[in-house]
Design a protein around this motif. Structure first.
Motif, PDB file in Angstrom:
ATOM      1  N   SER A   6      15.941 -89.042  18.521  1.00 13.44           N
ATOM      2  CA  SER A   6      16.130 -88.627  17.123  1.00 13.44           C
ATOM      3  C   SER A   6      17.157 -89.461  16.373  1.00 13.44           C
ATOM      4  N   ARG A   7      18.035 -90.131  17.126  1.00  8.27           N
ATOM      5  CA  ARG A   7      19.101 -90.911  16.479  1.00  8.27           C
ATOM      6  C   ARG A   7      19.390 -92.151  17.320  1.00  8.27           C
ATOM      7  N   GLY A   8      20.135 -93.083  16.736  1.00  8.39           N
ATOM      8  CA  GLY A   8      20.744 -94.184  17.472  1.00  8.39           C
ATOM      9  C   GLY A   8      19.756 -95.080  18.210  1.00  8.39           C
ATOM     10  N   ILE A   9      20.170 -95.489  19.400  1.00  9.37           N
ATOM     11  CA  ILE A   9      19.383 -96.440  20.188  1.00  9.37           C
ATOM     12  C   ILE A   9      17.995 -95.862  20.489  1.00  9.37           C
ATOM     13  N   GLY A  10      17.934 -94.572  20.830  1.00 12.42           N
ATOM     14  CA  GLY A  10      16.644 -93.943  21.145  1.00 12.42           C
ATOM     15  C   GLY A  10      15.688 -94.001  19.967  1.00 12.42           C
ATOM     16  N   TYR A  13      14.607 -84.468  21.577  1.00  9.89           N
ATOM     17  CA  TYR A  13      15.890 -84.343  20.875  1.00  9.89           C
ATOM     18  C   TYR A  13      16.443 -82.984  21.264  1.00  9.89           C
ATOM     19  N   SER A  14      17.738 -82.782  20.993  1.00 11.94           N
ATOM     20  CA  SER A  14      18.288 -81.451  21.298  1.00 11.94           C
ATOM     21  C   SER A  14      18.635 -80.677  20.044  1.00 11.94           C
ATOM     22  N   SER A  15      19.213 -81.333  19.045  1.00 10.51           N
ATOM     23  CA  SER A  15      19.613 -80.580  17.852  1.00 10.51           C
ATOM     24  C   SER A  15      19.207 -81.210  16.514  1.00 10.51           C
ATOM     25  N   SER A  16      18.917 -82.495  16.496  1.00 10.72           N
ATOM     26  CA  SER A  16      18.644 -83.161  15.212  1.00 10.72           C
ATOM     27  C   SER A  16      17.188 -82.994  14.770  1.00 10.72           C
ATOM     28  N   GLU A  17      16.825 -81.756  14.470  1.00 12.10           N
ATOM     29  CA  GLU A  17      15.423 -81.465  14.164  1.00 12.10           C
ATOM     30  C   GLU A  17      14.936 -82.187  12.901  1.00 12.10           C
ATOM     31  N   ARG A  39      11.543 -80.690  21.080  1.00 15.43           N
ATOM     32  CA  ARG A  39      12.898 -80.222  21.329  1.00 15.43           C
ATOM     33  C   ARG A  39      13.054 -79.931  22.823  1.00 15.43           C
ATOM     34  N   ALA A  40      13.957 -80.619  23.480  1.00 16.45           N
ATOM     35  CA  ALA A  40      14.161 -80.446  24.922  1.00 16.45           C
ATOM     36  C   ALA A  40      15.578 -80.879  25.271  1.00 16.45           C
ATOM     37  N   ASP A  41      16.408 -79.909  25.557  1.00 15.25           N
ATOM     38  CA  ASP A  41      17.785 -80.210  25.959  1.00 15.25           C
ATOM     39  C   ASP A  41      17.767 -80.810  27.355  1.00 15.25           C
ATOM     40  N   SER A  42      18.283 -82.014  27.472  1.00 12.46           N
ATOM     41  CA  SER A  42      18.264 -82.703  28.766  1.00 12.46           C
ATOM     42  C   SER A  42      19.037 -81.956  29.843  1.00 12.46           C
ATOM     43  N   ALA A  43      19.977 -81.090  29.433  1.00 11.86           N
ATOM     44  CA  ALA A  43      20.728 -80.323  30.434  1.00 11.86           C
ATOM     45  C   ALA A  43      19.829 -79.314  31.138  1.00 11.86           C
ATOM     46  N   ASP A  44      18.665 -79.049  30.564  1.00 11.86           N
ATOM     47  CA  ASP A  44      17.713 -78.073  31.098  1.00 11.86           C
ATOM     48  C   ASP A  44      16.562 -78.837  31.770  1.00 11.86           C
ATOM     49  N   GLY A  47      21.459 -97.316  30.617  1.00 15.03           N
ATOM     50  CA  GLY A  47      22.765 -97.144  31.260  1.00 15.03           C
ATOM     51  C   GLY A  47      23.848 -97.571  30.297  1.00 15.03           C
ATOM     52  N   SER A  48      24.806 -98.312  30.797  1.00 13.98           N
ATOM     53  CA  SER A  48      25.873 -98.830  29.932  1.00 13.98           C
ATOM     54  C   SER A  48      26.631 -99.911  30.672  1.00 13.98           C
ATOM     55  N   VAL A  49      27.181-100.823  29.905  1.00 11.10           N
ATOM     56  CA  VAL A  49      28.059-101.843  30.470  1.00 11.10           C
ATOM     57  C   VAL A  49      29.267-101.196  31.167  1.00 11.10           C
ATOM     58  N   PRO A  80      23.705-101.429  27.531  1.00 12.25           N
ATOM     59  CA  PRO A  80      24.283-101.898  26.270  1.00 12.25           C
ATOM     60  C   PRO A  80      25.810-101.952  26.362  1.00 12.25           C
ATOM     61  N   GLY A  81      26.378-102.889  25.629  1.00 12.13           N
ATOM     62  CA  GLY A  81      27.805-102.837  25.351  1.00 12.13           C
ATOM     63  C   GLY A  81      28.011-102.012  24.097  1.00 12.13           C
ATOM     64  N   PRO A  82      29.229-102.029  23.549  1.00 11.54           N
ATOM     65  CA  PRO A  82      29.506-101.241  22.347  1.00 11.54           C
ATOM     66  C   PRO A  82      28.482-101.492  21.237  1.00 11.54           C
ATOM     67  N   THR A  83      27.837-100.416  20.797  1.00 15.45           N
ATOM     68  CA  THR A  83      26.741-100.502  19.835  1.00 15.45           C
ATOM     69  C   THR A  83      27.027 -99.529  18.700  1.00 15.45           C
ATOM     70  N   MET A  94      27.454 -92.419  18.448  1.00 16.50           N
ATOM     71  CA  MET A  94      28.290 -92.276  19.640  1.00 16.50           C
ATOM     72  C   MET A  94      29.576 -93.087  19.499  1.00 16.50           C
ATOM     73  N   ASN A  95      29.554 -94.003  18.569  1.00 18.53           N
ATOM     74  CA  ASN A  95      30.639 -94.965  18.389  1.00 18.53           C
ATOM     75  C   ASN A  95      31.017 -95.012  16.904  1.00 18.53           C
ATOM     76  N   PRO A  96      31.377 -93.850  16.311  1.00 21.77           N
ATOM     77  CA  PRO A  96      31.413 -93.744  14.856  1.00 21.77           C
ATOM     78  C   PRO A  96      32.699 -94.234  14.200  1.00 21.77           C
TER      79      PRO A  96
HETATM   80  P1  NDP Z   1      23.695 -91.187  19.813  1.00 24.47           P
HETATM   81  O1  NDP Z   1      24.746 -90.174  20.010  1.00 24.47           O
HETATM   82  O2  NDP Z   1      23.655 -91.982  18.564  1.00 24.47           O
HETATM   83  O3  NDP Z   1      22.245 -90.530  20.031  1.00 24.47           O
HETATM   84  C1  NDP Z   1      22.023 -89.759  21.168  1.00 24.47           C
HETATM   85  C2  NDP Z   1      20.585 -89.318  21.205  1.00 24.47           C
HETATM   86  O4  NDP Z   1      20.401 -88.565  22.415  1.00 24.47           O
HETATM   87  C3  NDP Z   1      20.217 -88.412  20.058  1.00 24.47           C
HETATM   88  O5  NDP Z   1      18.870 -88.599  19.730  1.00 24.47           O
HETATM   89  C4  NDP Z   1      20.440 -87.016  20.660  1.00 24.47           C
HETATM   90  O6  NDP Z   1      19.627 -86.003  20.136  1.00 24.47           O
HETATM   91  C5  NDP Z   1      20.029 -87.242  22.075  1.00 24.47           C
HETATM   92  N1  NDP Z   1      20.678 -86.276  22.957  1.00 24.47           N
HETATM   93  C6  NDP Z   1      22.001 -86.085  23.162  1.00 24.47           C
HETATM   94  N2  NDP Z   1      22.196 -85.072  24.004  1.00 24.47           N
HETATM   95  C7  NDP Z   1      20.968 -84.609  24.332  1.00 24.47           C
HETATM   96  C8  NDP Z   1      20.509 -83.560  25.149  1.00 24.47           C
HETATM   97  N3  NDP Z   1      21.354 -82.754  25.820  1.00 24.47           N
HETATM   98  N4  NDP Z   1      19.176 -83.360  25.241  1.00 24.47           N
HETATM   99  C9  NDP Z   1      18.308 -84.147  24.561  1.00 24.47           C
HETATM  100  N5  NDP Z   1      18.687 -85.143  23.775  1.00 24.47           N
HETATM  101  C10 NDP Z   1      19.999 -85.366  23.651  1.00 24.47           C
HETATM  102  O7  NDP Z   1      23.840 -92.148  21.078  1.00 24.47           O
HETATM  103  P2  NDP Z   1      23.404 -93.677  21.288  1.00 24.47           P
HETATM  104  O8  NDP Z   1      22.139 -93.955  20.607  1.00 24.47           O
HETATM  105  O9  NDP Z   1      24.586 -94.507  21.036  1.00 24.47           O
HETATM  106  O10 NDP Z   1      23.202 -93.650  22.872  1.00 24.47           O
HETATM  107  C11 NDP Z   1      21.917 -93.693  23.477  1.00 24.47           C
HETATM  108  C12 NDP Z   1      22.111 -94.078  24.935  1.00 24.47           C
HETATM  109  O11 NDP Z   1      22.750 -95.352  24.986  1.00 24.47           O
HETATM  110  C13 NDP Z   1      22.998 -93.115  25.710  1.00 24.47           C
HETATM  111  O12 NDP Z   1      22.510 -92.962  27.021  1.00 24.47           O
HETATM  112  C14 NDP Z   1      24.332 -93.826  25.721  1.00 24.47           C
HETATM  113  O13 NDP Z   1      25.128 -93.435  26.826  1.00 24.47           O
HETATM  114  C15 NDP Z   1      23.890 -95.264  25.820  1.00 24.47           C
HETATM  115  N6  NDP Z   1      24.873 -96.244  25.384  1.00 24.47           N
HETATM  116  C16 NDP Z   1      25.397 -96.250  24.113  1.00 24.47           C
HETATM  117  C17 NDP Z   1      26.332 -97.196  23.754  1.00 24.47           C
HETATM  118  C18 NDP Z   1      26.962 -97.244  22.395  1.00 24.47           C
HETATM  119  O14 NDP Z   1      27.942 -97.986  22.225  1.00 24.47           O
HETATM  120  N7  NDP Z   1      26.460 -96.542  21.403  1.00 24.47           N
HETATM  121  C19 NDP Z   1      26.792 -98.206  24.708  1.00 24.47           C
HETATM  122  C20 NDP Z   1      26.179 -98.118  25.997  1.00 24.47           C
HETATM  123  C21 NDP Z   1      25.264 -97.176  26.300  1.00 24.47           C
HETATM  124  P3  NDP Z   1      20.204 -84.963  19.024  1.00 24.47           P
HETATM  125  O15 NDP Z   1      20.260 -85.795  17.783  1.00 24.47           O
HETATM  126  O16 NDP Z   1      19.213 -83.881  18.936  1.00 24.47           O
HETATM  127  O17 NDP Z   1      21.562 -84.548  19.484  1.00 24.47           O
END
Ligand code: NDP
Length: 245
Positions: free
Chosen positions: A15-19, A37-41, A62-67, A140-142, A185-188, A192-194
């Motif tokens: 729903s956000r970021g790299i995914g 996604y977990s919360s960003s509907e 919608r699927a919380d990865s913790a579950d 993963g991550s650096v 990835p390195g810092p992106t 997560m890195n706001p």
């Molecule tokens: P963001 O915080 O920007 O996005 C996280 C994404 O994961 C969102 O779509 C969020 O969904 C989802 N998510 C978080 N928790 C859960 C959960 N419990 N169940 C289901 N979905 C969930 O993170 P990034 O895009 O930055 O990170 C993506 C991956 O890249 C992660 O594994 C992170 O560790 C890795 N990474 C990131 C780096 C960085 O610098 N940004 C560097 C190296 C690795 P929702 O919006 O619903 O919360």
């Protein structure tokens, strides 16, 4: 193997970021793409609308990865809806930073559940649907190779676990013609890195003097998902702007 245009993909945490960038890239490459996604509907629904408007097939779950059950159900729903599964990108992750003295076991367990256990559960469920040519990509991550700062031990541990799990599963899945690789990835620049102050602190540590963009990480994931990457497996590929260099 099937032509690329017919591939079916599932991205966790799309729903956000790299995914989200990976979801868009795989869709642009012609795949039908489900994502969790977990919360960003609202953001999830907007991505589905965007991809459908462009003529693609998309599904937000919608699927919380913790579950664990929710992750298994998301895999099953993807396979049912689109008629199979060719590509899994295990991306969902969280970052809880805390000094050693203050790190609670509750946070430790949550970090492990979301960043490690969910990846294993998702891969286990997805592999059952995959045929020869299947592709699994973990994010993963650096930090698996360089923590860099105090407070990041548990996060680094979860990403080290992903790297070693990827090597192990390459051995399980290789005989079935399924590859599994880990993007580090390195810092992106994502949510997560706001923090701008953090960006300024990180930039001098990067050979390229800037943070990565979500699209750049998505490009490597798309390569690993492609037919061309058939001989790459068990690898952790770092994409970090020279943070390790
Ligand atoms: P963001 O915080 O920007 O996005 C996280 C994404 O994961 C969102 O779509 C969020 O969904 C989802 N998510 C978080 N928790 C859960 C959960 N419990 N169940 C289901 N979905 C969930 O993170 P990034 O895009 O930055 O990170 C993506 C991956 O890249 C992660 O594994 C992170 O560790 C890795 N990474 C990131 C780096 C960085 O610098 N940004 C560097 C190296 C690795 P929702 O919006 O619903 O919360």
């Amino acid at each position: 193997s099937q032509p690329h245009s017919t591939k079916i993909a599932l991205v966790t945490g799309g729903s956000r970021g790299i995914g989200a960038a990976i979801v868009r890239r795989l869709a642009a490459d012609g795949a039908a793409v489900a994502f969790t996604y977990s919360s960003s509907e609202h953001k999830a629904k907007a991505i589905v609308a965007e991809l459908e408007a462009a003529g693609g097939r998309a599904l937000a779950i919608r699927a919380d990865s913790a579950d664990a059950k929710a992750v298994q159900d998301a895999v099953a729903l993807t396979a049912e809806t689109f008629g199979g599964l060719d590509i899994l990108v295990s991306n969902a992750g969280i970052l809880i930073l805390n000094p050693l003295d203050d790190y609670s076991l509750e946070d430790f367990d949550r970090m492990f559940a979301v960043n490690v256990r969910a990846a294993f559960v998702g891969i286990q469920a997805a592999a059952r649907h995959m045929k020869e040519g299947g592709r699994i990509i973990t994010i993963g991550s650096v930090t698996a190779d360089r923590s860099g700062f105090p407070t990041s031990a548990v996060y680094s541990m979860t990403k080290g676990a992903i790297a070693s799990m990827t090597r192990g599963l390459a051995r399980d899945l290789g005989p079935r013609g399924i590859t599994i690789n880990n993007v580090q990835p390195g810092p992106t620049a994502t949510d997560m890195n706001p923090n701008e102050d953090d960006h300024e602190r990180l930039k001098p540590l990067m050979a390229l003097g800037r943070l990565g963009e979500d699209r750049e990480i998505a490009g490597l994931a798309a390569y690993l998902a492609s037919a061309e990457a058939a001989f790459v497996t068990g690898a952790s590929l770092t994409i970090d702007g020279g943070y390790l260099a």
